[in-house]
Design an enzyme around this catalytic site. Structure first.
Site, short mmCIF file in Angstrom:
data_model
loop_
_atom_site.label_atom_id
_atom_site.label_comp_id
_atom_site.label_asym_id
_atom_site.label_seq_id
_atom_site.Cartn_x
_atom_site.Cartn_y
_atom_site.Cartn_z
N GLU A 166 0.82 -1.22 0.00
CA GLU A 166 0.00 0.00 0.00
C GLU A 166 0.85 1.27 0.00
OE1 GLU A 166 -2.95 -0.05 3.12
OE2 GLU A 166 -3.99 -1.74 2.22
N GLU A 365 -5.23 -8.67 0.65
CA GLU A 365 -5.90 -8.31 1.91
C GLU A 365 -7.36 -8.01 1.61
OE1 GLU A 365 -4.46 -5.12 4.45
OE2 GLU A 365 -2.38 -5.67 4.02
C1 NOJ Z 1 -4.04 -2.40 5.31
C2 NOJ Z 1 -2.66 -2.52 5.82
O1 NOJ Z 1 -1.81 -3.17 4.93
C3 NOJ Z 1 -2.55 -3.10 7.19
O2 NOJ Z 1 -1.32 -2.75 7.70
C4 NOJ Z 1 -3.70 -2.64 8.03
O3 NOJ Z 1 -3.56 -2.94 9.37
C5 NOJ Z 1 -4.97 -3.18 7.45
N1 NOJ Z 1 -5.13 -2.62 6.12
C6 NOJ Z 1 -6.23 -2.92 8.24
O4 NOJ Z 1 -6.57 -1.56 8.26
#
Ligand code: NOJ
Length: 463
Positions: A166, A365
């Site tokens: 991200e 994710e």
């Molecule tokens: C995206 C991120 O990669 C991760 O670090 C984060 O904790 C999660 N989303 C949940 O918000």
């Protein structure tokens, strides 16, 4: 109806070093920006819980890998912490870190779990931030060296690498909206950070290819499809396009096509926010695109033409060109305040298939953070998180449709296998298939964890 996924589909989850390892005295890790920010501003973190109190993977990795097995994982992603491996950012390697990451990798292999290793998950070493972080090209060089070291040390066994997780988020958090250190609010500096991150990714890819390690390298992007309030309103459509350029295409295009979209370049030029660049680096980006993509999908971005009178005058902020739109009646996760829009995952499949040459990808994710899950504990002592099971199924249904229409999707990873520390939200919202008791560090598989195992064993589910 039965939803069966392609053969060898990855079922698993993701975590990151800074959110799971924790800090142990004498482990040789140096501070990253999270350790430092927590030191100077603990009040910014939910319940005052900082990054040292993560889920103790450093000590408990063996136990946790058994939990991965018990919850049906055939694949798993975590990240190496730069500040652990090379505490000074450049130069000497921390032997204890090498032992730890070797142990984790070997244990995963022993348990037949495919490993995906990410190199950077929001965790700039403090010493590198003190040199200017991603605004400084020397930090880009240092990152490329760090990446090379990782490939040398672990590339014989790790065959799937990702350069960043991200990468737009540290731009948003650290340079636009004040939810990451260094808490700057300035889009021009943000654009420089974004460009240098894309360059750092390409340099790591270049290095990986030169080493000929017989694996694949990609990047993980959080794609937030931009939907205009109304397709009929040209101003809404234009606003949504700008948001899409800034938050999706800014990384998607250089990563996959090796080039920035012309309209993004024009937009930044008009705003006097075009990053400084050198022609030879543009060539590096062009020649070093990703083999595959990881897609983090949580929510859509709904956009309307600018209506609010909050306009930034002295600095460039993309938000001068659009407003977020709260769609009436939207389905929402109240704990996070995010819209739940399952079809978004299908729209991403379609975009990647039709506009990005059907690049191989996996959902890296997706997940649901919920507060106070303790209230769902049943008589047998585990959390009955049916809402999470529903959430996953509802997304998988759309993913399945995308795959049936030809999307090149290789797997689905949930965020995350065990409740973990989530940046400024700390432990507010729990995401895991496994519950973590913060006091005792006891781990208990939730109903979703048991269900996930069946999902993986059946390579699908009935609904
Ligand atoms: C995206 C991120 O990669 C991760 O670090 C984060 O904790 C999660 N989303 C949940 O918000």
């Amino acid at each position: 109806m039965k939803y069966i996924f392609p053969e060898k589909f990855w079922w698993g989850s993701a975590t990151s070093g800074p959110q799971s390892e924790g800090t142990v005295k004498g482990d040789g890790k140096s501070k990253n920006i999270w350790d430092y920010w927590f030191e100077i501003a603990p009040e910014r973190f939910f319940d005052g819980v900082g990054p040292q109190n993560t889920s103790t993977f450093y000590q408990n990795y063996k136990k946790d890998i058994q939990l991965l097995k018990q919850t049906g994982h055939n694949s798993f992603r975590t990240s190496i912490q730069w500040s652990r491996l090379i505490p000074e950012g450049i130069g000497e390697v921390n032997d204890k870190a090498v032992v730890f990451y070797n142990n984790v990798i070997d244990e995963l292999i022993k348990n037949n779990i495919e490993i995906v290793i990410n190199l950077y998950h929001f965790d700039m070493p403090l010493c590198m931030q003190q040199k200017g972080g991603w605004e400084n090209k020397k930090v880009v060089e240092a990152y490329a060296e760090y990446a090379k070291k990782c490939f040398e040390l672990f590339g014989d066994r790790v065959k799937y690498w990702t350069t960043f997780n991200e990468p737009i988020v540290p731009v948003e958090g650290g340079y636009l909206y004040d939810f990451h250190y260094p808490n700057v609010i300035d889009g021009k500096r943000g654009a420089q950070v974004a460009y240098h991150t894309a360059l750092a990714s390409a340099k790591a890819i270049q290095c990986y290819k030169e080493m000929g390690q017989n694996g694949q390298i990609g990047i993980i992007l959080n794609l937030t499809p931009s939907y205009p309030r109304s397709e009929q309103n040209a101003e809404d459509v234009k606003a949504a396009h700008i948001a899409d350029l800034c938050f999706n295409k800014s990384f998607l295009e250089p990563a996959i096509k090796g080039e920035y979209p012309q309209d993004l370049i024009e937009f930044l030029k008009q705003n006097n926010a075009l990053p400084q660049y050198e022609q030879e680096d543009i060539e590096i980006i062009k020649n070093n695109t990703v083999d595959f993509l990881g897609v983090n999908y949580y929510r859509p971005r709904r956009i309307k033409a600018k209506e609010s009178d909050v306009i930034y005058k002295d600095i460039f902020m993309p938000d001068n060109y659009f407003d977020e739109y709260d769609m009436p009646g939207r389905k929402e996760n109240p704990y996070r305040g995010w819209e739940i829009y399952e079809k978004g995952i299908y729209d991403i499949c379609t975009i990647l298939r039709t506009e990005y040459n059907n690049i191989p990808f996996f959902i890296s994710e997706n997940g649901m953070g919920v507060e106070n899950e303790q209230k769902y504990i049943n008589e047998e002592g585990y959390i009955e998180d049916d809402y999470r099971i529903e959430f996953i199924k509802d997304h998988l249904k759309w993913l399945h449709k995308g795959i049936e229409e030809g999307a090149n999707c290789k797997g689905y990873h949930l965020w995350t296998f065990i409740d973990c520390w989530s940046w400024t939200n700390a432990y507010k919202n729990r995401y895991g298939l496994v519950a973590l008791d913060l006091e005792t560090q006891k781990r208990t598989i939730k109903k979703s964890g048991k269900w996930f195992k069946e999902l993986s064993e059946n390579n699908g589910f009935e609904y």
